[in-house]
Design a protein around this motif. Structure first.
Motif, short mmCIF file in Angstrom:
data_model
loop_
_atom_site.label_atom_id
_atom_site.label_comp_id
_atom_site.label_asym_id
_atom_site.label_seq_id
_atom_site.Cartn_x
_atom_site.Cartn_y
_atom_site.Cartn_z
N GLN A 146 25.54 3.72 -46.62
CA GLN A 146 25.91 3.12 -45.51
C GLN A 146 27.09 3.51 -45.10
N PHE A 147 28.10 3.90 -45.94
CA PHE A 147 29.23 4.50 -46.00
C PHE A 147 29.11 5.77 -44.79
N VAL A 148 28.30 6.65 -45.32
CA VAL A 148 27.95 8.12 -44.62
C VAL A 148 27.25 7.66 -43.21
N GLU A 149 26.41 6.56 -43.12
CA GLU A 149 25.75 6.52 -41.95
C GLU A 149 26.83 5.96 -40.91
N MET A 150 27.59 5.23 -41.45
CA MET A 150 28.62 4.44 -40.57
C MET A 150 29.93 5.20 -40.28
N GLN A 151 30.05 6.44 -40.96
CA GLN A 151 31.31 7.02 -41.04
C GLN A 151 32.00 7.60 -39.62
N THR A 152 31.13 7.98 -38.65
CA THR A 152 31.33 8.55 -37.48
C THR A 152 31.59 7.55 -36.36
N ALA A 153 31.14 6.41 -36.36
CA ALA A 153 31.26 5.16 -35.50
C ALA A 153 32.50 4.47 -35.85
N HIS A 154 32.99 4.43 -36.99
CA HIS A 154 34.20 3.69 -37.45
C HIS A 154 35.22 4.42 -37.85
N MET A 173 37.57 6.27 -27.09
CA MET A 173 36.58 5.12 -27.58
C MET A 173 37.17 4.17 -28.60
N PHE A 174 36.83 2.82 -28.49
CA PHE A 174 37.33 1.87 -29.59
C PHE A 174 36.61 1.81 -30.69
N LYS A 175 37.16 2.03 -31.73
CA LYS A 175 36.29 2.32 -33.11
C LYS A 175 36.60 0.93 -33.96
N LYS A 176 35.78 0.22 -34.73
CA LYS A 176 36.03 -0.59 -35.49
C LYS A 176 36.58 -0.07 -36.69
N ILE A 177 37.20 -0.84 -37.52
CA ILE A 177 37.93 -0.39 -38.89
C ILE A 177 36.91 -0.82 -39.90
N LEU A 178 36.57 0.07 -40.89
CA LEU A 178 35.48 -0.03 -41.87
C LEU A 178 36.36 0.25 -43.20
N LEU A 179 36.24 -0.73 -44.29
CA LEU A 179 36.78 -0.27 -45.40
C LEU A 179 35.62 -0.70 -46.41
N SER A 180 35.74 0.19 -47.59
CA SER A 180 34.75 -0.46 -48.68
C SER A 180 35.62 0.44 -49.99
N GLY A 181 34.96 -0.06 -51.21
CA GLY A 181 35.50 0.71 -52.40
C GLY A 181 34.58 0.52 -53.57
#
Ligand code: TYM
Length: 316
Positions: free
Chosen positions: A27-35, A1-9
Motif C-alpha cells: 500500500q505504501f507504494v500504491e499510495m505514494q504518488t497521491a499523498h 493539488m491538495f495531497k493528504k499526508i501519509l505516514l507509516s513505519g
C-alpha cells in the motif's frame, strides 16, 4: 493539488516478510504518488527487541534498502529513521503526562506480555505513545497498516483528542488504512505471520528457502483445499484463477504447493534482483536516509514549536 499526508513505519527488528509486504508495504507504494508520504524506520521501537548495536545498524540499513527495493521513491517521499528526529521522543514524553496507566494497560501488546508472564519493559508499555508521537508530529491524515496496528492508530487518535481538549486544537485525527483482504496475512502454520512466531516467509527469500517453506506449510484441509496454502496463494493470484486450479487439483497437496512455489518465486525474483542492485551502493542508501532525516526534522521542529507554545514552556 491538495495531497493528504501519509505516514507509516516498520520496525527494523528482522527482515520483512510477505505479511509486512501485503499487509502494509504494498500500500505504501500504491499510495505514494497521491499523498505526501513519510516512511519511517522505527528504530527506537525496535530497541525493545534488538539490543545489539551491530545487529541494529545492519537491520536499519537493510530496511532502508528494502524500502527502496519495493519502490519507495526518495525524491517523492521522505524516507527516514525515527532516531534522526528527536522530537518523536520529546513529544512522546509530553503525551505521557496526559494519558493514564489504566488506559495504556488495555493495549494488546502489553496485555499479551502480561498474559505470557513476561516482565514488560517501560518501553513496551509506552510503545503506543511513541507511535502516537510518530503519527501526530507530521499532521498525518492516513496510516496504512496491517490489522495488528489498528489499536495503535486508535490510541493516537485518543491522544490527539485529549491534547486538543486540554490545550486547544493542535493535532489532526489520523485514520488507519487497512486492506480487508490482507489485514492479517497467515504464516506457514496458519497463525498470523509474525517475526516473533517463527512462521514467516521473507519478502526477499532465496528460491531454495521458498521451496522449503512452502513445503512446510501446515495442510489442514476442507473438501480437498489446503486452507493455509490457499490463503497464502491468494496473495499472488486472483481468486478466480485459483478457483479453477484448486478445483482441478483438489486433494493434490504436493501439486498445489508446487504451483504456489512457482508463483511465489516468479513474484519474488525481480524484487530480490532489484534489492541486490540497491544493496551494492550503501553510501547512496545512507545519504538518502540522512537527507530524509533532515527533511523530517525540519517539519517536526515547526510542529514542536507550536506544541511548546501550547503547553506554556516556550518563553522566547
Ligand atoms: P511492524 O514492523 O511490526 O510491521 C510493519 C507493518 O506490517 C504489518 N504486518 C502485517 N500485516 C498483515 N499481516 C501480517 N501477518 C502482518 N505482520 C505485520 C503491520 O501491521 C505493520 O503495518 N508499530 C509498527 C511500526 C510503527 C508504525 C509507526 C507504524 C512505529 N511507528 C507509526 C505506523 C505508524 C510495527 O511494529 O510494525
Amino acid at each position: 493539488m491538495f495531497k493528504k499526508i501519509l505516514l507509516s513505519g516498520i520496525k527494523p527488528s528482522g527482515r520483512p516478510h510477505i505479511g509486512n509486504y501485503f499487509g502494509a508495504m504494498k500500500q505504501f507504494v500504491e499510495m505514494q504518488t497521491a499523498h505526501h508520504c513519510f516512511f519511517m524506520i522505527a528504530d527506537y521501537h525496535a530497541l525493545n527487541i534488538i539490543q545489539d548495536p551491530k545487529v541494529m545498524r545492519e537491520n536499519i540499513i537493510n530496511l532502508a534498502i528494502d524500502y527502496l527495493a519495493i519502490g519507495i521513491d526518495p525524491t517523492q517521499s521522505i524516507l527516514f529513521k525515527q532516531s534522526d528526529v528527536s522530537a518523536h521522543t520529546e513529544l512522546a514524553w509530553i503525551f505521557d503526562t496526559i494519558i493514564t496507566v489504566p488506559y495504556l494497560e488495555r493495549a494488546h501488546a502489553y496485555k499479551d506480555a502480561v498474559a505470557k508472564k513476561k516482565e514488560a519493559s517501560v518501553g513496551l508499555f509506552n510503545y503506543p505513545v511513541l507511535m502516537a508521537a510518530d503519527i501526530l508530529l507530521y499532521d498525518t491524515d492516513v496510516v496504512p497498516v496491517g490489522a495488528d496496528q489498528k489499536q495503535h492508530v486508535e490510541i493516537a487518535r485518543d491522544i490527539a483528542e485529549k491534547f486538543n481538549r486540554i490545550y486547544g486544537e493542535t493535532f489532526k485525527l489520523p485514520v488507519a488504512h487497512i486492506m480487508k483482504e490482507v489485514a492479517v496475512v497467515p504464516g506457514i502454520d496458519g497463525q498470523k505471520m509474525s517475526k516473533s512466531y517463527g512462521n514467516t516467509i521473507l519478502l526477499f527469500a532465496e528460491d531454495s528457502d521458498i521451496e522449503k517453506l512452502v513445503m512446510s506449510i501446515v495442510t489442514d484441509s476442507s473438501a480437498g483445499v489446503p486452507k493455509n496454502v490457499y490463503e497464502i496463494h491468494k496473495l499472488f493470484r486472483t481468486e478466480s484463477e485459483l478457483a479453477k486450479l484448486y478445483e482441478e487439483k483438489a486433494g493434490k497437496y504436493k501439486e498445489l504447493k508446487d504451483a504456489l512455489t512457482a508463483d511465489m518465486k516468479k513474484f519474488i525474483a525481480p524484487l530480490r534482483e532489484k534489492r541486490k542492485a540497491i544493496a551494492g551502493d550503501t553510501a547512496r542508501v545512507l545519504q538518502i536516509l540522512k537527507d530524509g532525516g533532515e527533511r523530517a526534522r525540519a517539519i517536526a521542529q515547526t510542529k514542536m514549536e507550536m506544541v511548546r507554545e501550547k503547553i506554556g514552556v516556550k518563553l522566547y
